[in-house]
Design an enzyme around this catalytic site. Structure first.
Site, mmCIF file in Angstrom:
data_model
loop_
_atom_site.group_PDB
_atom_site.id
_atom_site.type_symbol
_atom_site.label_atom_id
_atom_site.label_comp_id
_atom_site.label_asym_id
_atom_site.label_seq_id
_atom_site.Cartn_x
_atom_site.Cartn_y
_atom_site.Cartn_z
ATOM 1 N N ASP A 1 -59.845 -132.778 90.452
ATOM 2 C CA ASP A 1 -58.959 -131.715 90.921
ATOM 3 C C ASP A 1 -58.353 -132.151 92.252
ATOM 4 O OD1 ASP A 1 -57.521 -129.405 91.070
ATOM 5 O OD2 ASP A 1 -59.209 -128.057 90.733
HETATM 6 C C1 NOJ Z 1 -55.878 -127.095 92.019
HETATM 7 C C2 NOJ Z 1 -56.351 -126.272 90.871
HETATM 8 O O1 NOJ Z 1 -57.727 -126.008 90.982
HETATM 9 C C3 NOJ Z 1 -56.068 -126.903 89.530
HETATM 10 O O2 NOJ Z 1 -56.428 -126.004 88.518
HETATM 11 C C4 NOJ Z 1 -54.631 -127.301 89.438
HETATM 12 O O3 NOJ Z 1 -54.342 -127.821 88.171
HETATM 13 C C5 NOJ Z 1 -54.346 -128.303 90.522
HETATM 14 N N1 NOJ Z 1 -54.571 -127.689 91.814
HETATM 15 C C6 NOJ Z 1 -52.922 -128.838 90.461
HETATM 16 O O4 NOJ Z 1 -52.033 -127.878 90.835
#
Ligand code: NOJ
Length: 752
Positions: free
Chosen positions: A283
């Site tokens: 993430d």
């Molecule tokens: C953080 C989030 O937790 C995740 O779900 C998301 O896909 C990413 N950012 C990218 O935006």
């Protein structure tokens, strides 16, 4: 004991992809790549806008562009528009030594430009066709706009309405979430990833992110193996079985190990036991955050820990880029493992057809003709009306006759054209939703008056996720009371701002903010015919609403066509059929609140009274929810009778049939979600008081009785034991069938 699977928890299965399943071209390409180029494939760069995490300090556009041209970047996120994507892709394909195309990802959570209802709402439809269709359309729009990888679905089971991201998933139940997960993935990927109207899906967040302590986003998770295996992991296992090609890990520390660096989860379970053949992406900055967690000493160690644990691609923190080469040189990372990570990413790129044509998703004509089409908006409307849950309808106040003389519509949310789009609205144009007021005005033939009444939020946001709550005053109350007094029926829309839920949007108190409920209490004094339409992204605390009005419709954040869909339900053009995918509490302090809890040694029953002090209860609020999981009314009245079992004994390998008669006692055709739960009465570990095992959404015509039959096998009764085996245990079981998790018929059988 009937062992369906032996323990996998301590097994050391082969976690590397079998090269035989990979296209030969991948192997040929891999053979040409330098270590630096291989590491490059693991880098996922952020575009320079629309950040969803801390803005990197080193976001020099030039440096990034140079790296892309050197073939040191595997993919990008948040690059939008066909032109921008083509430009970036050209750098990779035309200028790098090997010309390997990049993959382009984005959070396509519930639509791209046409907004569908939020995922929690979609789950309230209990209809996998809704999930499939909404993502099929989202994929058409996003892929036509140049993207080929959706960071969705989020399939984190969550039992806590305080957690802002509960809006993004399938609610509190692992089985229901699994059903939706499969449909969401199929909707994105279809049967052919290389079709320019499909995209790669990404099941997230692996794992247990939805169990953030105290419902606070990014907080620690501490989850037993029993809960992990029986509640958290099943949707991910279903996603892998459905062929999802990528999985995202998460930000959370799980039982002392941040999941980004959890090798048991990613290597042993996901890639090993489940045989996942896609790739894992971290993430946003979650690799870099391993240092902040206090899990590793420095960023180099973070890169190694995440990589060794099975995180193949790294989202944005650039620790792989900085350190993996050296780690390979030092022998701290084995080349075979690096090859495996690269192979997984290249395999998906091949499947997407990017090697055949790196620009297959970049077509400017499609980018305009395939978005916000009449068909997509019609599908959004259809999906939205299927997601609504009728919570109360005393004296059949609903549906409203279209020719009712006068309707007063009240509330800032009623006229709002932006809030219904919800959080995670991708590229939906601002203010592009049909408001409730517009929806009502399109249908009602009598007089429709409107006033704001209360103001929850200010109109101007400084940045998109901000919630600028309004100063509270009663300036709008008198006008609202006035129009309510004069109208035959009042529709008052109350709830939340869309950015009260979503990432980083947790709340300690899930009551409705501001003075909306105070105004509602004034309105009901002058007009008893008040219908409340709720807009919200989580289970909210609403006893003070439900107690004072005759009718309540939960509309969630319904997306682009929200107002039309709400009007369809209010005026009876659609008979509501949604059921809650989460328990609604009386009080925030009950959270985490979920139907499939354990019995405990001192349970209270509904006849709890003051004499039973030393029992598991609150002294100031009920134990049970205000509205239970699975609850939802219809304009039809359904009655359940004659639960019968084909046998009261079940042997391994056999099936048992459970049938029930459901009668529509009304004069209106309607759909009902018939739900089957089981309870394993005693076992090697205690079992939940109820577990959803099957459901069927059926149309039952006015006056008709339908017999619904479910089959139950040993597989439905099995669960993960503390030692990791998946077994069903001989003993006594209950079967419950009903229209929600509380009001059920019961039968018994024995597993022999
Ligand atoms: C953080 C989030 O937790 C995740 O779900 C998301 O896909 C990413 N950012 C990218 O935006």
């Amino acid at each position: 004991m009937i062992v369906l699977r032996n323990s996998v928890w301590n097994a050391q299965p082969n976690q590397l992809l079998k090269t035989s399943i990979v296209d030969k071209s991948v192997e040929n390409l891999l053979a040409l790549m330098t270590t630096t180029e291989k590491v490059g494939q693991l880098n996922l760069y952020n575009g320079t806008w629309d950040f969803t995490g801390p803005v990197p300090q080193d976001n020099s556009t030039q440096e990034r562009a140079d790296n892309i041209k050197k073939g040191l970047v595997g993919g990008m996120l948040n690059v939008l528009t066909v032109d921008a994507i083509r430009e970036a892709q050209e750098m990779a394909v035309e200028e790098s030594r090997l010309g390997i195309p990049m993959i382009f990802g984005y959070d396509v959570v519930h639509g791209y430009k046409t907004m569908m209802p939020i995922p929690l709402a979609q789950t309230a439809s209990w209809d996998s066709d809704v999930a499939y269709e909404t993502n099929r359309i989202a994929a058409i729009e996003a892929a036509s706009s140049g993207l080929n990888w959706a960071f969705a679905p989020m399939i984190d089971v969550s039992r806590d309405g305080r957690w802002g991201r509960i809006m993004e998933g399938g609610g509190e139940d692992p089985y229901l979430t699994s059903v939706m997960a499969v449909a969401w993935i199929r909707g994105f990927q279809q049967d052919d990833l290389s079709d320019p109207l499909t995209m790669a899906a990404c099941a997230k967040h692996f794992a247990a992110y939805g169990f953030a302590e105290a419902g606070r986003d990014y907080n620690t998770t501490d989850v037993s193996d029993q809960t992990l295996f029986n509640i958290v992991l099943p949707p991910f296992k279903a996603a892998v079985e459905a062929g999802v090609v990528s999985v995202m890990n998460g930000f959370n520390d799980l039982n002392g190990v941040p999941v980004t660096a959890d090798g048991r989860l990613q290597r042993d379970i996901l890639k090993g036991d489940w045989g996942f053949e896609g790739f894992v992406v971290s993430d946003f900055n979650s690799v870099g955050e391993l240092v902040t967690h206090g899990f590793v000493k420095d960023e180099k160690a973070a890169a190694r820990a995440a990589f060794m644990a099975g995180s193949d691609m790294e989202m944005d923190s650039r620790q792989y880029e900085r350190h993996l080469n050296a780690l390979v040189d030092e022998g701290a990372i084995d080349m075979a493992m690096l090859d495996d990570a690269v192979r997984r990413i290249l395999k998906v790129k091949f499947e997407l057809g990017l090697f055949e044509d790196p620009y297959r998703y970049c077509n400017k004509e499609r980018a305009t003709s395939n978005v916000l089409t009449a068909d997509h908006l019609a599908a959004a409307r259809d999906a939205a009306r299927k997601t609504m849950v009728l919570l109360k309808n005393d004296n059949d106040l609903l549906p409203i006759a279209k020719d009712v003389a006068s309707i007063a519509v009240i509330g800032q949310l009623a006229a709002h054209k932006d809030i219904p789009l919800g959080s995670w609205r991708a590229q939906a144009p601002a203010n592009s939703a049909v408001s409730v007021l517009e929806g009502i005005r399109e249908v009602a033939t009598g007089e429709v008056t409107y006033t704001e009444g209360y103001r929850l939020v200010e109109e101007k946001r400084h940045f998109i996720h901000e919630v600028p709550f309004s100063e509270q005053n009663r300036n709008g109350f008198s006008d609202a009371i006035q129009i309510a007094r004069q109208a035959e029926v009042v529709v008052m829309v109350i709830g939340e701002d869309c950015f009260q839920s979503g990432e980083g949007r947790s709340q300690v108190d899930t009551q409705l903010k501001g003075n909306q409920v105070e105004l509602l209490a004034e309105i009901v004094k002058v007009n008893p015919n008040v219908i409340v339409v709720l807009m919200n992204g989580r289970p909210v605390v609403i006893p003070d609403v439900v107690n004072i009005v005759p009718a309540v419709l939960e509309s969630w954040f319904g997306g682009s066509a929200s107002g039309n869909a709400i009007a369809d339900v209010l005026f009876g053009d659609y008979n509501p059929s949604g059921k809650l995918p989460v328990s609604f509490p009386y009080h925030t302090g009950q959270e985490p609140l979920y139907y499939n809890h354990k019995n405990g040694g001192r349970p209270v029953t509904n006849d709890f009274d003051a004499g039973k002090v030393f029992w598991s209860h609150y002294t100031d609020a009920p134990n049970e929810p205000l509205f239970p999981f699975g609850f939802g009314l219809s304009y039809s009245i359904f009655s359940y009778n004659d639960l019968t079992l084909s046998s009261h004994q079940l042997r391994s390998g056999e099936e048992l049939k459970a049938s029930v008669n459901v009668t529509n006692k009304s004069n209106m055709n309607g759909e009902e979600v018939v739900q089957l739960y089981i309870r394993d009465l005693y076992g090697s570990t205690t079992r939940p008081v109820k577990e959803l095992k099957a459901f069927e959404k059926v149309m039952i015509r006015a006056g008709e009785t339908r017999t619904i039959t479910f089959k139950i096998s040993t597989d439905d009764l099995a669960y993960y034991w503390p030692d990791g085996r998946y077994c069903a245990e001989e003993g006594d079981f209950h079967i419950f069938i009903g229209g929600n998790s509380r009001d059920v018929l019961q039968a018994e059988f024995e597993l022999l």
